[in-house]
Design a protein around this motif. Structure first.
Motif, PDB file in Angstrom:
ATOM      1  N   CYS A 248      36.282  47.484  37.482  1.00  0.00           N
ATOM      2  CA  CYS A 248      36.210  46.078  37.888  1.00  0.00           C
ATOM      3  C   CYS A 248      34.849  45.843  38.554  1.00  0.00           C
ATOM      4  N   CYS A 253      38.866  44.643  44.050  1.00  0.00           N
ATOM      5  CA  CYS A 253      39.307  43.556  43.170  1.00  0.00           C
ATOM      6  C   CYS A 253      40.832  43.505  43.144  1.00  0.00           C
ATOM      7  N   HIS A 255      42.480  41.788  40.930  1.00  0.00           N
ATOM      8  CA  HIS A 255      42.843  41.569  39.525  1.00  0.00           C
ATOM      9  C   HIS A 255      43.578  40.240  39.324  1.00  0.00           C
ATOM     10  N   CYS A 261      36.950  41.510  35.715  1.00  0.00           N
ATOM     11  CA  CYS A 261      38.084  42.372  36.092  1.00  0.00           C
ATOM     12  C   CYS A 261      38.555  43.166  34.876  1.00  0.00           C
ATOM     13  N   GLU A 262      38.439  44.481  34.983  1.00  0.00           N
ATOM     14  CA  GLU A 262      38.800  45.337  33.853  1.00  0.00           C
ATOM     15  C   GLU A 262      40.322  45.443  33.686  1.00  0.00           C
ATOM     16  N   VAL A 263      41.048  45.362  34.793  1.00  0.00           N
ATOM     17  CA  VAL A 263      42.516  45.404  34.691  1.00  0.00           C
ATOM     18  C   VAL A 263      43.001  44.217  33.861  1.00  0.00           C
TER      19      VAL A 263
HETATM   20 ZN    ZN Z   1      40.186  43.847  38.757  1.00  0.00          ZN
END
Ligand code: ZN
Length: 292
Positions: A248, A253, A255, A261-263
Protein backbone atom coordinates in the motif's frame (compact mmCIF):
# COMPACT_ATOMS: atom_id res chain seq x y z
CA UNK A 1 0.40 -32.27 50.05
CA UNK A 2 0.31 -30.27 46.84
CA UNK A 3 -0.24 -31.26 43.26
CA UNK A 4 -1.25 -29.62 39.99
CA UNK A 5 -4.24 -30.16 37.77
CA UNK A 6 -6.72 -28.62 35.34
CA UNK A 7 -10.03 -27.12 36.37
CA UNK A 8 -12.68 -28.96 34.39
CA UNK A 9 -15.76 -27.59 36.09
CA UNK A 10 -16.69 -24.70 38.34
CA UNK A 11 -20.12 -24.33 39.92
CA UNK A 12 -21.09 -22.25 42.92
CA UNK A 13 -17.58 -21.71 44.19
CA UNK A 14 -16.60 -25.37 43.90
CA UNK A 15 -14.05 -26.36 41.31
CA UNK A 16 -13.41 -29.83 40.02
CA UNK A 17 -9.69 -30.17 39.40
CA UNK A 18 -8.49 -33.07 37.33
CA UNK A 19 -5.14 -34.30 38.64
CA UNK A 20 -3.03 -37.18 37.41
CA UNK A 21 -4.87 -39.59 39.63
CA UNK A 22 -8.41 -38.37 39.94
CA UNK A 23 -10.72 -35.35 40.01
CA UNK A 24 -10.65 -33.45 43.29
CA UNK A 25 -13.31 -30.94 44.28
CA UNK A 26 -11.67 -27.76 45.53
CA UNK A 27 -12.48 -24.35 46.89
CA UNK A 28 -10.46 -21.29 45.96
CA UNK A 29 -8.49 -19.19 48.39
CA UNK A 30 -10.17 -15.90 49.25
CA UNK A 31 -7.15 -14.04 47.94
CA UNK A 32 -8.29 -14.73 44.35
CA UNK A 33 -11.60 -12.98 44.93
CA UNK A 34 -9.82 -10.16 46.68
CA UNK A 35 -7.54 -9.70 43.66
CA UNK A 36 -10.47 -10.11 41.31
CA UNK A 37 -8.86 -13.17 39.76
CA UNK A 38 -11.49 -15.82 39.40
CA UNK A 39 -10.34 -19.34 38.55
CA UNK A 40 -11.56 -20.36 35.09
CA UNK A 41 -12.36 -23.71 33.63
CA UNK A 42 -9.21 -24.69 31.77
CA UNK A 43 -6.91 -23.09 34.31
CA UNK A 44 -3.85 -25.01 35.39
CA UNK A 45 -3.74 -24.76 39.15
CA UNK A 46 -1.72 -25.99 42.07
CA UNK A 47 -3.88 -27.36 44.82
CA UNK A 48 -3.44 -28.74 48.28
CA UNK A 49 -4.98 -32.17 48.66
CA UNK A 50 -7.16 -32.67 51.73
CA UNK A 51 -6.03 -35.31 54.19
CA UNK A 52 -9.59 -36.39 54.71
CA UNK A 53 -10.98 -37.48 51.32
CA UNK A 54 -14.44 -36.22 52.33
CA UNK A 55 -13.16 -32.67 52.47
CA UNK A 56 -12.44 -30.27 49.67
CA UNK A 57 -9.02 -29.40 48.37
CA UNK A 58 -7.83 -25.84 48.08
CA UNK A 59 -6.71 -23.99 44.95
CA UNK A 60 -3.45 -22.36 46.00
CA UNK A 61 -2.24 -20.86 42.78
CA UNK A 62 -3.45 -20.21 39.25
CA UNK A 63 -0.61 -20.83 36.81
CA UNK A 64 -0.07 -18.25 34.03
CA UNK A 65 -2.73 -18.41 31.32
CA UNK A 66 -1.98 -18.77 27.65
CA UNK A 67 -5.25 -17.02 26.82
CA UNK A 68 -8.67 -16.30 28.22
CA UNK A 69 -12.00 -16.48 26.51
CA UNK A 70 -14.70 -14.50 28.26
CA UNK A 71 -17.78 -15.81 26.54
CA UNK A 72 -17.73 -18.67 27.45
CA UNK A 73 -15.27 -18.26 30.33
CA UNK A 74 -12.51 -20.75 29.51
CA UNK A 75 -8.74 -20.40 29.84
CA UNK A 76 -5.85 -21.99 27.95
CA UNK A 77 -7.75 -23.08 24.89
CA UNK A 78 -5.85 -24.06 21.79
CA UNK A 79 -8.58 -23.90 19.17
CA UNK A 80 -12.19 -22.92 18.57
CA UNK A 81 -14.38 -24.89 16.23
CA UNK A 82 -17.04 -22.60 14.84
CA UNK A 83 -20.07 -24.70 14.04
CA UNK A 84 -22.41 -23.20 11.46
CA UNK A 85 -24.85 -24.55 8.92
CA UNK A 86 -25.40 -23.29 5.42
CA UNK A 87 -29.14 -23.94 5.50
CA UNK A 88 -31.51 -24.30 8.41
CA UNK A 89 -30.52 -21.90 9.87
CA UNK A 90 -28.92 -20.23 6.89
CA UNK A 91 -25.32 -19.18 7.20
CA UNK A 92 -24.94 -15.91 9.08
CA UNK A 93 -21.77 -14.76 7.36
CA UNK A 94 -21.37 -11.65 9.49
CA UNK A 95 -21.55 -13.66 12.69
CA UNK A 96 -19.05 -16.18 11.39
CA UNK A 97 -16.71 -13.38 10.35
CA UNK A 98 -17.05 -11.70 13.73
CA UNK A 99 -16.28 -14.93 15.52
CA UNK A 100 -13.20 -15.38 13.37
CA UNK A 101 -12.08 -11.88 14.31
CA UNK A 102 -12.48 -12.76 17.93
CA UNK A 103 -10.25 -15.81 17.50
CA UNK A 104 -7.65 -13.68 15.72
CA UNK A 105 -7.89 -11.12 18.48
CA UNK A 106 -6.93 -13.63 21.17
CA UNK A 107 -4.60 -15.50 18.81
CA UNK A 108 -6.44 -18.81 18.96
CA UNK A 109 -6.62 -21.10 15.97
CA UNK A 110 -10.08 -21.35 14.48
CA UNK A 111 -11.70 -24.07 12.43
CA UNK A 112 -14.80 -23.46 10.35
CA UNK A 113 -17.15 -26.40 10.59
CA UNK A 114 -20.15 -26.41 8.28
CA UNK A 115 -22.57 -28.91 9.74
CA UNK A 116 -25.63 -30.39 7.99
CA UNK A 117 -23.44 -30.83 4.95
CA UNK A 118 -26.00 -33.24 3.53
CA UNK A 119 -28.04 -30.15 2.64
CA UNK A 120 -25.44 -28.42 0.50
CA UNK A 121 -24.09 -28.82 -2.99
CA UNK A 122 -20.49 -28.70 -4.19
CA UNK A 123 -21.15 -25.27 -5.70
CA UNK A 124 -22.24 -24.01 -2.31
CA UNK A 125 -19.13 -25.45 -0.70
CA UNK A 126 -17.12 -23.60 -3.29
CA UNK A 127 -18.93 -20.40 -2.43
CA UNK A 128 -17.91 -20.82 1.20
CA UNK A 129 -14.31 -21.59 0.32
CA UNK A 130 -14.09 -18.63 -2.01
CA UNK A 131 -15.04 -16.31 0.80
CA UNK A 132 -12.04 -17.42 2.83
CA UNK A 133 -9.50 -17.43 0.05
CA UNK A 134 -6.11 -16.22 1.19
CA UNK A 135 -6.74 -17.28 4.79
CA UNK A 136 -5.52 -20.50 6.37
CA UNK A 137 -8.77 -21.25 8.12
CA UNK A 138 -9.41 -24.98 7.90
CA UNK A 139 -12.94 -25.69 6.65
CA UNK A 140 -14.63 -28.98 7.56
CA UNK A 141 -17.98 -30.30 6.44
CA UNK A 142 -19.90 -32.58 8.73
CA UNK A 143 -23.23 -34.33 8.70
CA UNK A 144 -24.52 -36.04 11.81
CA UNK A 145 -27.36 -37.47 9.75
CA UNK A 146 -25.08 -39.16 7.24
CA UNK A 147 -22.18 -39.56 9.66
CA UNK A 148 -20.02 -37.70 7.23
CA UNK A 149 -16.78 -35.90 8.08
CA UNK A 150 -16.92 -36.90 11.73
CA UNK A 151 -13.61 -38.79 11.85
CA UNK A 152 -11.95 -35.92 10.11
CA UNK A 153 -13.21 -33.55 12.77
CA UNK A 154 -12.24 -35.93 15.58
CA UNK A 155 -8.67 -35.97 14.35
CA UNK A 156 -8.47 -32.22 14.85
CA UNK A 157 -9.22 -32.64 18.55
CA UNK A 158 -6.21 -34.76 19.43
CA UNK A 159 -3.86 -33.06 21.85
CA UNK A 160 -5.89 -29.85 21.88
CA UNK A 161 -8.18 -27.98 24.22
CA UNK A 162 -11.10 -27.28 21.94
CA UNK A 163 -14.10 -25.04 22.37
CA UNK A 164 -17.11 -25.60 20.15
CA UNK A 165 -18.96 -22.41 19.48
CA UNK A 166 -21.69 -21.31 17.14
CA UNK A 167 -25.28 -20.15 16.88
CA UNK A 168 -28.10 -22.37 18.11
CA UNK A 169 -29.87 -24.63 15.70
CA UNK A 170 -26.74 -25.58 13.79
CA UNK A 171 -26.60 -29.02 15.41
CA UNK A 172 -23.63 -28.37 17.66
CA UNK A 173 -24.90 -30.60 20.46
CA UNK A 174 -25.71 -33.58 18.25
CA UNK A 175 -22.34 -33.15 16.62
CA UNK A 176 -20.62 -33.21 20.01
CA UNK A 177 -22.62 -36.24 21.07
CA UNK A 178 -21.43 -38.05 17.98
CA UNK A 179 -17.77 -37.30 18.25
CA UNK A 180 -17.22 -37.51 21.98
CA UNK A 181 -16.71 -41.05 23.21
CA UNK A 182 -18.11 -40.52 26.70
CA UNK A 183 -20.09 -38.02 28.70
CA UNK A 184 -22.53 -37.66 25.86
CA UNK A 185 -25.52 -37.61 28.16
CA UNK A 186 -24.23 -34.78 30.27
CA UNK A 187 -23.50 -32.74 27.19
CA UNK A 188 -27.02 -33.27 25.94
CA UNK A 189 -28.43 -32.26 29.31
CA UNK A 190 -26.28 -29.20 29.48
CA UNK A 191 -27.19 -28.00 26.05
CA UNK A 192 -30.89 -28.54 26.45
CA UNK A 193 -30.91 -26.55 29.62
CA UNK A 194 -28.88 -23.88 27.90
CA UNK A 195 -31.24 -23.67 24.98
CA UNK A 196 -34.32 -23.43 27.12
CA UNK A 197 -32.69 -20.51 28.83
CA UNK A 198 -33.63 -21.74 32.30
CA UNK A 199 -30.04 -21.78 33.40
CA UNK A 200 -29.20 -18.34 34.60
CA UNK A 201 -25.65 -19.33 35.43
CA UNK A 202 -24.26 -20.74 32.22
CA UNK A 203 -21.52 -23.07 33.19
CA UNK A 204 -18.91 -24.55 30.99
CA UNK A 205 -17.38 -27.93 31.48
CA UNK A 206 -14.29 -29.51 29.99
CA UNK A 207 -14.46 -33.15 28.98
CA UNK A 208 -11.32 -35.17 28.66
CA UNK A 209 -11.45 -37.28 25.55
CA UNK A 210 -7.84 -38.47 25.60
CA UNK A 211 -4.84 -37.98 27.86
CA UNK A 212 -4.13 -34.46 26.63
CA UNK A 213 -7.31 -33.69 24.71
CA UNK A 214 -10.17 -31.71 26.15
CA UNK A 215 -13.41 -30.45 24.68
CA UNK A 216 -15.64 -27.77 26.14
CA UNK A 217 -19.31 -27.62 25.53
CA UNK A 218 -20.58 -24.09 25.69
CA UNK A 219 -24.36 -24.10 25.96
CA UNK A 220 -26.11 -20.92 25.04
CA UNK A 221 -23.05 -19.15 23.76
CA UNK A 222 -24.00 -18.38 20.23
CA UNK A 223 -23.11 -14.76 20.28
CA UNK A 224 -19.93 -12.89 20.81
CA UNK A 225 -18.73 -10.09 22.94
CA UNK A 226 -17.82 -6.76 21.46
CA UNK A 227 -14.28 -6.74 20.23
CA UNK A 228 -13.55 -3.53 22.08
CA UNK A 229 -10.88 -2.35 19.70
CA UNK A 230 -10.02 0.70 17.69
CA UNK A 231 -11.00 0.81 14.03
CA UNK A 232 -7.34 1.16 13.06
CA UNK A 233 -6.54 -2.24 14.57
CA UNK A 234 -9.27 -4.14 12.73
CA UNK A 235 -7.31 -4.61 9.51
CA UNK A 236 -4.70 -6.68 11.33
CA UNK A 237 -7.26 -9.37 12.05
CA UNK A 238 -7.75 -10.24 8.39
CA UNK A 239 -5.00 -12.71 7.49
CA UNK A 240 -5.68 -12.40 3.77
CA UNK A 241 -4.62 -8.73 3.89
CA UNK A 242 -1.18 -9.60 5.29
CA UNK A 243 0.56 -10.32 2.03
CA UNK A 244 -0.44 -7.04 0.43
CA UNK A 245 -0.35 -4.40 3.15
CA UNK A 246 3.32 -3.58 2.61
CA UNK A 247 2.54 -2.66 -0.99
CA UNK A 248 0.00 0.00 0.00
CA UNK A 249 1.25 3.49 -0.75
CA UNK A 250 0.70 4.72 2.80
CA UNK A 251 2.03 3.28 5.99
CA UNK A 252 -0.82 2.26 8.25
CA UNK A 253 -3.23 2.26 5.32
CA UNK A 254 -6.71 1.22 6.48
CA UNK A 255 -7.61 -0.02 3.01
CA UNK A 256 -10.76 2.08 2.88
CA UNK A 257 -10.39 5.24 0.76
CA UNK A 258 -6.63 5.67 0.60
CA UNK A 259 -5.14 6.00 -2.88
CA UNK A 260 -2.67 3.34 -4.01
CA UNK A 261 -4.13 0.67 -1.73
CA UNK A 262 -2.90 -2.76 -2.74
CA UNK A 263 -5.39 -4.59 -0.51
CA UNK A 264 -8.28 -2.89 -2.32
CA UNK A 265 -6.56 -3.66 -5.57
CA UNK A 266 -6.65 -7.37 -4.72
CA UNK A 267 -10.35 -7.45 -3.90
CA UNK A 268 -12.05 -9.67 -6.45
CA UNK A 269 -8.88 -11.63 -7.15
CA UNK A 270 -6.80 -12.68 -4.14
CA UNK A 271 -9.25 -11.27 -1.61
CA UNK A 272 -12.92 -12.12 -1.45
CA UNK A 273 -15.26 -9.18 -2.12
CA UNK A 274 -17.63 -10.50 0.56
CA UNK A 275 -14.92 -10.51 3.20
CA UNK A 276 -13.72 -7.09 2.15
CA UNK A 277 -17.27 -5.77 2.21
CA UNK A 278 -17.64 -7.14 5.74
CA UNK A 279 -14.36 -5.51 6.72
CA UNK A 280 -15.52 -2.16 5.40
CA UNK A 281 -18.91 -2.30 7.09
CA UNK A 282 -17.43 -3.39 10.40
CA UNK A 283 -14.73 -0.73 10.18
CA UNK A 284 -17.40 1.96 9.67
CA UNK A 285 -19.39 0.56 12.55
CA UNK A 286 -16.47 0.81 14.96
CA UNK A 287 -15.60 4.23 13.58
CA UNK A 288 -19.12 5.46 14.30
CA UNK A 289 -18.88 4.28 17.89
CA UNK A 290 -15.56 6.07 18.28
CA UNK A 291 -17.22 9.37 17.39
CA UNK A 292 -19.58 9.11 20.34
ZN1 ZN B 1 -4.25 -0.39 1.81
Amino acid sequence: METTGTIIKGVGGFYTVLTDEKPIVCKARGIFRKNNKKPYVGDLVSISIPENPDEEGMIEQILPRKNTLLRPPVANISQIILVFSYYSPSLNEDLLNKMLLQCEHIAVRSVICINKSDLITDEEKQRIEEMFRGTDYPIRYTSVLEEDGLDDLKELLSGEVTVFSGPSGTGKSSLLKKILPTKSIEIGELSRKGNRGKHTTRHVELFRIEEESFVADTPGYGNIENLNMMSDALKDLFPEFDKYRQDCRFNGCNHINEPGCEVKNQVGTAISPRRYDFYKRYYEEIKRQERW
